[in-house]
Design an enzyme around this catalytic site. Structure first.
Site, PDB file in Angstrom:
ATOM      1  N   LYS A  11       4.049  71.102   0.713  1.00 15.07           N
ATOM      2  CA  LYS A  11       4.804  72.225   0.128  1.00 15.07           C
ATOM      3  C   LYS A  11       3.934  73.051  -0.839  1.00 15.07           C
ATOM      4  CE  LYS A  11       9.408  70.060   0.493  1.00 15.07           C
ATOM      5  NZ  LYS A  11      10.609  69.662  -0.299  1.00 15.07           N
ATOM      6  N   TYR A  51      16.165  74.720   6.635  1.00  7.30           N
ATOM      7  CA  TYR A  51      17.103  74.090   5.694  1.00  7.30           C
ATOM      8  C   TYR A  51      18.552  74.513   5.954  1.00  7.30           C
ATOM      9  CZ  TYR A  51      13.279  72.199   2.803  1.00  7.30           C
ATOM     10  OH  TYR A  51      12.202  71.483   2.331  1.00  7.30           O
ATOM     11  N   ASN A 122       8.996  68.452  -4.879  1.00  9.17           N
ATOM     12  CA  ASN A 122       8.616  67.082  -4.494  1.00  9.17           C
ATOM     13  C   ASN A 122       7.457  67.027  -3.491  1.00  9.17           C
ATOM     14  OD1 ASN A 122      10.092  68.037  -2.370  1.00  9.17           O
ATOM     15  ND2 ASN A 122      11.778  66.581  -2.574  1.00  9.17           N
ATOM     16  N   HIS A 125       7.318  67.585   2.547  1.00 10.01           N
ATOM     17  CA  HIS A 125       8.480  67.425   3.426  1.00 10.01           C
ATOM     18  C   HIS A 125       8.113  66.502   4.583  1.00 10.01           C
ATOM     19  CE1 HIS A 125      11.835  68.273   6.108  1.00 10.01           C
ATOM     20  NE2 HIS A 125      10.930  68.317   7.065  1.00 10.01           N
ATOM     21  N   GLU A 136      12.747  70.079  14.128  1.00 16.30           N
ATOM     22  CA  GLU A 136      11.795  70.698  13.201  1.00 16.30           C
ATOM     23  C   GLU A 136      10.452  71.017  13.871  1.00 16.30           C
ATOM     24  OE1 GLU A 136      13.600  68.523   9.178  1.00 16.30           O
ATOM     25  OE2 GLU A 136      11.596  67.986   9.881  1.00 16.30           O
TER      26      GLU A 136
HETATM   27  N1  UDP Z   1      16.534  69.519  -3.123  1.00 17.91           N
HETATM   28  C1  UDP Z   1      16.765  69.898  -4.453  1.00 17.91           C
HETATM   29  N2  UDP Z   1      17.844  69.369  -5.109  1.00 17.91           N
HETATM   30  C2  UDP Z   1      18.678  68.467  -4.543  1.00 17.91           C
HETATM   31  C3  UDP Z   1      18.438  68.079  -3.207  1.00 17.91           C
HETATM   32  C4  UDP Z   1      17.359  68.619  -2.538  1.00 17.91           C
HETATM   33  O1  UDP Z   1      16.009  70.699  -5.002  1.00 17.91           O
HETATM   34  O2  UDP Z   1      19.632  68.026  -5.204  1.00 17.91           O
HETATM   35  C5  UDP Z   1      15.392  70.105  -2.397  1.00 17.91           C
HETATM   36  C6  UDP Z   1      14.173  69.175  -2.378  1.00 17.91           C
HETATM   37  O3  UDP Z   1      12.996  69.971  -2.472  1.00 17.91           O
HETATM   38  C7  UDP Z   1      14.320  68.528  -1.005  1.00 17.91           C
HETATM   39  C8  UDP Z   1      14.864  69.674  -0.162  1.00 17.91           C
HETATM   40  O4  UDP Z   1      15.775  70.343  -1.048  1.00 17.91           O
HETATM   41  O5  UDP Z   1      13.093  68.033  -0.539  1.00 17.91           O
HETATM   42  C9  UDP Z   1      15.613  69.243   1.092  1.00 17.91           C
HETATM   43  O6  UDP Z   1      16.648  68.361   0.754  1.00 17.91           O
HETATM   44  P1  UDP Z   1      16.924  67.039   1.579  1.00 17.91           P
HETATM   45  O7  UDP Z   1      18.194  66.445   1.080  1.00 17.91           O
HETATM   46  O8  UDP Z   1      16.817  67.322   3.038  1.00 17.91           O
HETATM   47  O9  UDP Z   1      15.736  66.062   1.106  1.00 17.91           O
HETATM   48  P2  UDP Z   1      14.410  65.575   1.870  1.00 17.91           P
HETATM   49  O10 UDP Z   1      14.754  65.357   3.310  1.00 17.91           O
HETATM   50  O11 UDP Z   1      13.362  66.618   1.664  1.00 17.91           O
HETATM   51  O12 UDP Z   1      14.045  64.279   1.180  1.00 17.91           O
HETATM   52 MG    MG Z   2      15.790  66.529   4.648  1.00 12.86          MG
END
Ligand code: UDP
Ligand code: MG
Length: 166
Positions: A11, A51, A122, A125, A136
């Site tokens: 990212k 997303y 974080n 991805h 994806e």
């Molecule tokens: N995210 C965030 N706040 C939240 C949940 C998700 O900012 O409460 C962001 C974070 O960068 C995350 C992305 O949205 O990686 C996608 O969310 P997902 O639940 O799919 O998490 P991931 O699969 O990336 O672990």
């Molecule tokens: Mg996810």
């Protein structure tokens, strides 16, 4: 039957922090094999589609800004990795979504942060499941950008204009 594949995206925060090598080292140590890689800027369209399942979340607009590079460099590194059980292995290496809850030794635990706007920056991805990985990978890559794939392909004639070297 070939090996399981997963999309990985380094990212914008990780790109700006220069963490691409550190992230790829972890996957290499785990024996994951790269079958595609490219540096791109994430467009609004790609971000929204990637997303789409989070559209209703209150953090969605900030998430789109984050992944399209409004807060960091615009470039991301998109990769496809493969190995048996690749999705679970990679998710284990990166750690939980919330960097505060991620194991301190995981990539997100080590290098992630929560911004005052509430976004989880974080660093990386990775696809959550085999089904998500297929969706994806097909969204981020053309078939000919992967050195190997199990997903069916077809040849189509198009009028699309393409850029060549001159
Ligand atoms: N995210 C965030 N706040 C939240 C949940 C998700 O900012 O409460 C962001 C974070 O960068 C995350 C992305 O949205 O990686 C996608 O969310 P997902 O639940 O799919 O998490 P991931 O699969 O990336 O672990
Ligand atoms: Mg996810």
């Amino acid at each position: 039957m070939g090996k399981e594949q997963s999309l990985v995206v380094v990212k914008p925060d990780a790109m700006q922090k220069g963490l691409m090598g550190t992230i790829m080292d972890k996957f290499a140590e785990a024996g994951l094999e790269i079958v595609a890689a490219k540096v791109i800027e994430v467009t609004q369209e790609l971000a929204q589609e990637h997303y789409q399942h989070l559209k209703e979340e209150k953090f969605f607009d900030e998430l789109i800004k984050y992944i399209t590079g409004s807060y960091h460099t615009k470039n991301v590194l998109a990769l496809v990795y493969q190995k048996d059980n690749a999705c679970n292995k990679i998710r284990d290496i990166i750690g939980a979504t919330n960097p505060e809850e991620a194991k301190p030794t995981s990539l997100r635990g080590k290098y992630g942060r929560i911004t005052t706007k509430g976004v989880f920056e974080n660093v990386v991805h990775a696809s959550e499941s085999v089904e998500e990985a297929e969706r994806e990978i097909k969204l981020w890559f053309r078939p000919n950008e992967l050195t190997e794939t199990n997903f069916p392909t077809q040849v189509e004639k198009t009028e699309r204009q393409e850029v060549f070297w001159k």
